[in-house]
Design a protein around this motif. Structure first.
Motif, PDB file in Angstrom:
ATOM      1  N   SER A  13      56.611 -54.152  89.796  1.00  0.00           N
ATOM      2  CA  SER A  13      56.598 -53.952  88.348  1.00  0.00           C
ATOM      3  C   SER A  13      55.487 -52.996  87.921  1.00  0.00           C
ATOM      4  CB  SER A  13      56.461 -55.285  87.609  1.00  0.00           C
ATOM      5  OG  SER A  13      55.397 -56.040  88.109  1.00  0.00           O
ATOM      6  N   ARG A  14      54.416 -52.931  88.717  1.00  0.00           N
ATOM      7  CA  ARG A  14      53.338 -51.987  88.439  1.00  0.00           C
ATOM      8  C   ARG A  14      52.500 -51.797  89.689  1.00  0.00           C
ATOM      9  NH1 ARG A  14      50.144 -51.077  82.855  1.00  0.00           N
ATOM     10  NH2 ARG A  14      48.922 -49.299  83.507  1.00  0.00           N
ATOM     11  N   GLN A  34      52.215 -44.588  92.149  1.00  0.00           N
ATOM     12  CA  GLN A  34      52.337 -45.224  90.840  1.00  0.00           C
ATOM     13  C   GLN A  34      53.803 -45.537  90.558  1.00  0.00           C
ATOM     14  OE1 GLN A  34      49.625 -46.224  88.865  1.00  0.00           O
ATOM     15  NE2 GLN A  34      48.813 -45.815  90.907  1.00  0.00           N
ATOM     16  N   PRO A  91      58.518 -46.928  85.181  1.00  0.00           N
ATOM     17  CA  PRO A  91      59.602 -47.843  84.805  1.00  0.00           C
ATOM     18  C   PRO A  91      60.723 -47.095  84.095  1.00  0.00           C
ATOM     19  CG  PRO A  91      57.721 -48.145  83.360  1.00  0.00           C
ATOM     20  CD  PRO A  91      57.305 -47.158  84.405  1.00  0.00           C
ATOM     21  N   GLU A 121      61.877 -53.295  82.705  1.00  0.00           N
ATOM     22  CA  GLU A 121      60.841 -52.731  83.588  1.00  0.00           C
ATOM     23  C   GLU A 121      59.648 -52.231  82.782  1.00  0.00           C
ATOM     24  OE1 GLU A 121      63.860 -51.202  87.141  1.00  0.00           O
ATOM     25  OE2 GLU A 121      62.996 -49.741  85.762  1.00  0.00           O
ATOM     26  N   LYS A 122      59.895 -51.639  81.633  1.00  0.00           N
ATOM     27  CA  LYS A 122      58.812 -51.147  80.771  1.00  0.00           C
ATOM     28  C   LYS A 122      57.986 -52.307  80.228  1.00  0.00           C
ATOM     29  CE  LYS A 122      61.251 -46.935  79.531  1.00  0.00           C
ATOM     30  NZ  LYS A 122      62.035 -46.217  78.517  1.00  0.00           N
ATOM     31  N   PHE A 154      55.932 -53.697  83.101  1.00  0.00           N
ATOM     32  CA  PHE A 154      54.895 -52.719  83.436  1.00  0.00           C
ATOM     33  C   PHE A 154      53.720 -52.847  82.469  1.00  0.00           C
ATOM     34  CE2 PHE A 154      52.888 -48.577  82.856  1.00  0.00           C
ATOM     35  CZ  PHE A 154      52.663 -48.146  84.155  1.00  0.00           C
ATOM     36  N   GLU A 155      54.009 -52.857  81.170  1.00  0.00           N
ATOM     37  CA  GLU A 155      52.955 -52.945  80.161  1.00  0.00           C
ATOM     38  C   GLU A 155      52.171 -54.251  80.273  1.00  0.00           C
ATOM     39  OE1 GLU A 155      51.837 -50.590  78.114  1.00  0.00           O
ATOM     40  OE2 GLU A 155      53.313 -49.224  78.998  1.00  0.00           O
ATOM     41  N   ALA A 185      51.705 -56.054  82.875  1.00  0.00           N
ATOM     42  CA  ALA A 185      51.022 -56.193  84.175  1.00  0.00           C
ATOM     43  C   ALA A 185      49.525 -55.943  84.066  1.00  0.00           C
ATOM     44  CB  ALA A 185      51.639 -55.263  85.207  1.00  0.00           C
TER      45      ALA A 185
END
Length: 170
Positions: A80-81, A127, A130, A135-136, A139-140, A142
């Motif tokens: 995820s990140r 890196q 997403p 996924e975004k 990601f945020e 994380a």
């Protein structure tokens, strides 16, 4: 290093719940599910980094639904990140209804893996970029989860946890 999409690390493991893997209530042992999640997360981290990976932490596990004997269980894991050498792996666990074939989300977890060289020293990883809305979101979130873990472990001063502070201030 070329960034990668989470979908490139997607790992799906599907298996049956056997009698030797169940508790007295005929549900999958939590430890058995943890092992399945660890294997799937390990493969996802390795696919992302193309390096040896080690489990750094199990950050979150939610046993929301019991998984009965004979169930078909699918474990889906993907990065995820990615940070410098560590990767957060988000894991979704699905149970398939024996009669209809419909899948229901039963549990979820978040693991952290670190990529290492042959001597066990951390190495840099690509890196993540997403693509989907989910996924975004993951990601945020994380970075907040990482900062919280560091603060709780005493490895980060709470005043330096900018992403966490932003949740509570305007």
């Amino acid at each position: 290093m070329t960034p990668k999409n989470p979908s490139e690390s997607l790992t799906t493991l599907t298996d049956l719940v056997l009698p030797s893997e169940t508790n007295p209530l005929n549900n999958l042992f939590g430890g058995e599910l943890l092992a399945r999640m660890d294997r799937a997360a390990s493969i996802a981290a390795r696919r992302h980094s193309r390096r040896i990976v080690v489990t750094a932490s199990v950050n979150h596990v939610a046993f929301n639904r019991a998984i009965p004997l004979g169930s078909v269980v699918t474990v889906e894991a993907k990065v995820s990140r990615a940070f410098k050498s560590s990767m957060e792996i988000y894991i979704d666990i699905w149970v398939e209804d024996r009669e209809s074939g419909n899948k229901t989300k039963a549990n979820e977890a978040i693991y952290t893996f670190v990529a290492v060289d042959d001597t066990g020293r951390p190495v840099e990883v690509p890196q993540i970029v997403p693509e989907t809305e989910l996924e975004k979101q993951r990601f945020e979130a994380a970075l907040r989860r990482k900062q919280l873990s560091l603060v709780l472990a005493g490895k980060m001063n709470p005043h330096d946890a900018t992403e966490l502070k932003a949740l509570f201030t305007n």
